[in-house]
Design a protein around this motif. Structure first.
Motif, PDB file in Angstrom:
ATOM      1  N   LEU A 158       0.543  -1.164  -0.061  1.00  0.00           N
ATOM      2  CA  LEU A 158       0.048   0.036  -0.026  1.00  0.00           C
ATOM      3  C   LEU A 158       0.781   1.096  -0.147  1.00  0.00           C
ATOM      4  O   LEU A 158       1.760   1.235   0.597  1.00  0.00           O
ATOM      5  N   GLY A 159       0.483   2.154  -0.703  1.00  0.00           N
ATOM      6  CA  GLY A 159       1.098   3.451  -0.860  1.00  0.00           C
ATOM      7  C   GLY A 159       0.956   4.428   0.252  1.00  0.00           C
ATOM      8  O   GLY A 159       0.458   4.125   1.184  1.00  0.00           O
ATOM      9  N   SER A 160       1.444   5.651  -0.053  1.00  0.00           N
ATOM     10  CA  SER A 160       1.322   6.861   0.949  1.00  0.00           C
ATOM     11  C   SER A 160       1.638   8.285  -0.005  1.00  0.00           C
ATOM     12  O   SER A 160       2.494   8.268  -0.952  1.00  0.00           O
ATOM     13  N   HIS A 161       1.002   9.242   0.477  1.00  0.00           N
ATOM     14  CA  HIS A 161       1.388  10.509  -0.093  1.00  0.00           C
ATOM     15  C   HIS A 161       2.317  11.451   0.772  1.00  0.00           C
ATOM     16  O   HIS A 161       2.653  12.494   0.156  1.00  0.00           O
ATOM     17  N   GLU A 162       2.574  10.808   1.923  1.00  0.00           N
ATOM     18  CA  GLU A 162       3.336  11.584   3.107  1.00  0.00           C
ATOM     19  C   GLU A 162       4.297  10.793   3.459  1.00  0.00           C
ATOM     20  O   GLU A 162       4.270   9.596   4.049  1.00  0.00           O
ATOM     21  N   LEU A 163       5.607  11.097   3.314  1.00  0.00           N
ATOM     22  CA  LEU A 163       6.964  10.503   3.594  1.00  0.00           C
ATOM     23  C   LEU A 163       7.847  11.423   4.314  1.00  0.00           C
ATOM     24  O   LEU A 163       7.770  12.517   4.111  1.00  0.00           O
ATOM     25  N   ALA A 164       8.844  10.599   4.937  1.00  0.00           N
ATOM     26  CA  ALA A 164       9.857  11.276   5.516  1.00  0.00           C
ATOM     27  C   ALA A 164      10.884  10.447   5.828  1.00  0.00           C
ATOM     28  O   ALA A 164      10.765   9.349   6.217  1.00  0.00           O
ATOM     29  N   LEU A 165      12.197  11.116   5.886  1.00  0.00           N
ATOM     30  CA  LEU A 165      13.215   9.958   6.514  1.00  0.00           C
ATOM     31  C   LEU A 165      13.346  10.453   7.777  1.00  0.00           C
ATOM     32  O   LEU A 165      13.819  11.668   8.380  1.00  0.00           O
ATOM     33  N   LEU A 166      13.430   9.435   8.855  1.00  0.00           N
ATOM     34  CA  LEU A 166      13.808   9.440  10.242  1.00  0.00           C
ATOM     35  C   LEU A 166      15.266   8.981  10.088  1.00  0.00           C
ATOM     36  O   LEU A 166      15.829   7.777   9.978  1.00  0.00           O
ATOM     37  N   ARG A 167      16.138   9.783  10.643  1.00  0.00           N
ATOM     38  CA  ARG A 167      17.640   9.725  10.838  1.00  0.00           C
ATOM     39  C   ARG A 167      17.960  10.079  12.508  1.00  0.00           C
ATOM     40  O   ARG A 167      17.966  11.201  12.533  1.00  0.00           O
ATOM     41  N   THR A 168      18.233   8.969  13.056  1.00  0.00           N
ATOM     42  CA  THR A 168      18.289   9.275  14.537  1.00  0.00           C
ATOM     43  C   THR A 168      19.545   8.551  15.078  1.00  0.00           C
ATOM     44  O   THR A 168      19.669   7.267  14.817  1.00  0.00           O
ATOM     45  N   PRO A 169      20.265   8.881  16.122  1.00  0.00           N
ATOM     46  CA  PRO A 169      21.452   8.199  16.418  1.00  0.00           C
ATOM     47  C   PRO A 169      21.002   6.992  17.442  1.00  0.00           C
ATOM     48  O   PRO A 169      19.989   7.321  18.292  1.00  0.00           O
ATOM     49  N   LEU A 170      21.663   5.931  17.344  1.00  0.00           N
ATOM     50  CA  LEU A 170      21.534   4.853  18.401  1.00  0.00           C
ATOM     51  C   LEU A 170      21.677   5.183  19.715  1.00  0.00           C
ATOM     52  O   LEU A 170      21.134   4.558  20.508  1.00  0.00           O
ATOM     53  N   ARG A 171      22.283   6.210  20.119  1.00  0.00           N
ATOM     54  CA  ARG A 171      22.575   6.657  21.354  1.00  0.00           C
ATOM     55  C   ARG A 171      21.231   7.235  22.128  1.00  0.00           C
ATOM     56  O   ARG A 171      21.391   7.242  23.147  1.00  0.00           O
TER      57      ARG A 171
END
Length: 682
Positions: free
Chosen positions: A402-415
């Motif tokens: 299934l698709g989406s129109h709203e996307l984002a990249l989460l880039r978060t430190p493991l710490r």
């Protein structure tokens, strides 16, 4: 049979993706997460239950809560009387340390023919290599075919399940470690994941060894694989949905060794001290509660020694196996009101379960949900990168379609991971535009870039459709770069560090490779013709290096394992690739029953394509006379390009066709049907 019931509605479900009650938020939705700020000093990890007594008390509390809710609805008779029976789990041996897990051991002796996501982590598939033999899992049977010493000869065939077993299961995946073949299937009658062990000798002869069952709910995913292998350690992710209408301990991690004519008895493999939770309350009156379980099993001849760790959370899930940890993304199953005033991405948690169980699992509160396992990358710089859509999942078997129109990249430190009380801060989300070309999203991390696009997988798309894919520097997210393509994006693969995008347009199948070299005026003119007159932006760093069109064709396989690339240079920018194809009017779901028409092989010479040739399947229906009695639907496909040493094969149903390069063109040299020439050995 649950998969067949789901299968009957899958095309309808995928086709109706746009009218599902998913959240139609604006692109800024991921920026409306509120003032969620990660705490500066985090506890070290999730809290485990201190004892079986504490675990049982927690379960009893949830059961009482559900009873009270149903009593108010005059539905108390839906629950049995009585308290939860306390069960003490036996002590477990220490699981393998991370250093031991990193030792690939004897499994590295054989050349990989599997298009794995993570280097050094093998994935369960339908074909593997053991020394001089191909090992093939097909419609409930195991086959071996000798390919050593320039041979192409069927050797052995055995049922993929235990002698005396009903075989009423879905045998989907197979792995090879040393001289042990591991078949993985799901059995509704046995109540869990079957793990069947076979021995294989140097002559390719098979010997049944043992069958184990891991308690689980159905793990099936239209894209992901349930099993991984590092050395001689099997790794499984399985969901377990707690049933508070009965004793929820009956749904806790357990294993048994199946014996014919013996009553099965599960033994717990996860004591309370390996059952983890966050501080968040879980309410069984509002949503299903699941134990997201990671099981590791050491293989020793005919024995498996298994232990498990699990985290409690909502039942929606996707998972990803990195080199030393398993990530589980947990989201509630619920539909979002399109007219809701609070249109924000759905709340979720991401759990990190180290494969070294001496390390404590950690968690982080997040928003949105990943598309599939390829949405994740644990990068060497100490970050977790995840491509997200705003909506929560539908039932996970088909959620990736299934698709989406709203996307984002989460880039978060493991710490930032800890006891699960902190949230990924607002600035760790990077909103992204949605691609064009279809509903079904595809995404891969290739070199320094996240590449994503849209197309169609299980359904058949019609008409002239140009695609728009995006590339984003994942380690320094900014504005993504859009690439106009002459086709949809139905598949994304890596040719070294260069993205390959495969997709259809009208009746043809296209292969486009991108590069990041400066544009010359002559090339710019050539590329403009590829993209329907749309001139690339002057500041573009990526562009189409070359496009190949296969006329009157569609993808024959949608799963990641259907593709394979054999580089012949150190940087991977030259080599030979193979992909199954089918006739142009065949929808993707046909791969569940019908072998591909053939496998196309393309020569990649410094990002320039030339057709090497195709190895084609016979016209007859090979499945009609195989007397199939187990796994008669090819959930994981049935066709694969194979590169073994310097030889080229096409696996299509029960056929293996070999080809040889002659004057830069692939010529068929021989073919076998490895089913018809064998009889099951008693």
């Amino acid at each position: 049979m649950a998969r067949l019931r789901v299968y009957a509605n899958v095309i309808k479900t995928v086709s109706a993706a746009c009218v599902l009650a998913l959240l139609p938020v604006v692109l800024s939705a991921f920026l409306a997460l509120g003032n969620s700020v990660a705490q500066a000093a985090q506890p070290t990890g999730l809290r485990a239950f201190a004892s079986e007594k504490e675990l049982n008390a927690w379960l009893q509390e949830k059961k009482n809560l559900l009873e009270e809710s149903l009593r108010g609805q005059d539905k108390l008779n839906a629950l049995p009387n009585g308290d939860i029976n306390m069960v003490d789990a036996p002590p477990l041996a220490a699981a393998p340390k991370a250093a031991a897990m990193a030792d690939t051991g004897s499994s590295a002796q054989s050349e990989s023919v599997t298009n794995n996501q993570t280097e050094g982590v093998d994935e369960g598939g339908i074909v593997k290599v053991h020394k001089n033999h191909l090992v093939i899992l097909r419609r409930g049977r195991l086959f071996t075919v000798r390919v050593g010493d320039n041979a192409l000869q069927p050797v052995d065939m055995q049922d993929a399940f235990a002698p005396g077993s009903s075989g009423h299961a879905w045998y989907d995946e197979m792995l090879v470690s040393g001289n042990t073949i591991v078949v993985i299937g799901y059995s509704y009658s046995k109540g869990g994941t079957e793990v069947i062990l076979f021995g294989i000798d140097d002559g390719g002869r098979l010997t049944y060894r043992a069958t184990y069952v891991l308690r689980s709910n159905d793990y099936y995913s239209s894209r992901n694989y349930a099993s991984r292998l590092i050395g001689n350690t099997l790794i499984f992710y399985t969901p377990l949905f707690l049933n508070f209408h009965r004793n929820p301990l009956d749904n806790f991690p357990a294993a048994l060794r199946w014996q014919q004519n013996e009553k099965p008895e599960f033994r717990p493999i996860a004591p309370a001290t390996r059952i983890y939770r966050t501080a968040d309350d879980l309410d069984p009156t509002k949503e299903s509660i699941a134990l997201h379980t990671v099981t590791t099993c050491k293989i020793a001849e005919d024995k498996l020694t298994c232990s498990a760790s699990a985290v409690l959370g909502p039942s929606g899930r996707e998972f990803y196996v990195a080199r030393d940890a398993v990530y589980v993304w947990s989201v509630s199953f619920h539909r979002i009101d399109r007219e809701s005033a609070n249109q924000v991405p759905v709340p979720a948690s991401v759990f990190r379960l180290p494969l070294n169980t001496q390390e404590v699992p950690t968690a982080l509160k997040v928003r949105g949900s990943p598309i599939d396992q390829f949405s994740f990358l644990e990068s060497a710089d100490g970050y977790l990168n995840v491509l997200l859509r705003a909506e929560g999942p539908v039932p996970s078997m088909w959620a990736s379609e299934l698709g989406s129109h709203e996307l984002a990249l989460l880039r978060t430190p493991l710490r930032g991971f800890g006891d699960g009380s902190a949230s990924a801060p607002l600035e760790h989300y990077h909103p992204l535009p949605a691609p064009k070309g279809g509903r079904s999203l595809q995404n891969r991390y290739i070199g320094d870039y996240l590449v994503y696009g849209a197309g169609h997988t299980w359904e058949r798309a019609q008409g002239n459709t140009f695609g728009l894919a995006y590339l984003l520097k994942w380690n320094n997210p900014g504005q993504p770069e859009g690439i106009v393509l002459p086709h949809r994006v139905d598949r994304i693969e890596a040719l070294g560090k260069s993205p390959l995008l495969v997709g259809g347009n009208e009746d043809d199948l296209y292969f486009s490779v991108l590069d990041f070299q400066p544009v010359t005026s002559s090339r710019q003119s050539r590329e403009t013709s590829y993209i329907n007159g749309v001139k690339p932006a002057s500041k573009q760093t990526a562009r189409i290096a070359d496009t190949f069109k296969l006329k009157d064709a569609a993808q024959g396989e949608t799963r990641s394992h259907g593709f394979f690339y054999k580089p012949d240079t150190a940087d991977g920018e030259s080599g030979l690739l193979g992909l199954p194809y089918a006739r142009s009017d065949r929808p993707g779901w046909k791969q569940l029953k019908d072998p591909s028409s053939g496998i196309i092989f393309l020569k990649n010479d410094r990002l320039r394509f030339s057709e090497a040739g195709a190895l084609t399947a016979s016209l007859n229906d090979q499945n009609n006379d195989d007397q199939c009695k187990a796994s008669c639907t090819d959930w994981y496909g049935n066709s694969r390009p194979l590169f073994v040493a310097k030889r080229i094969f096409a696996l299509m149903g029960y056929e293996i066709v070999e080809g040889k390069m002659v004057n830069k063109h692939l010529k068929e040299t021989r073919r076998i049907n490895f089913f018809q020439k064998q009889e099951k050995r008693q």
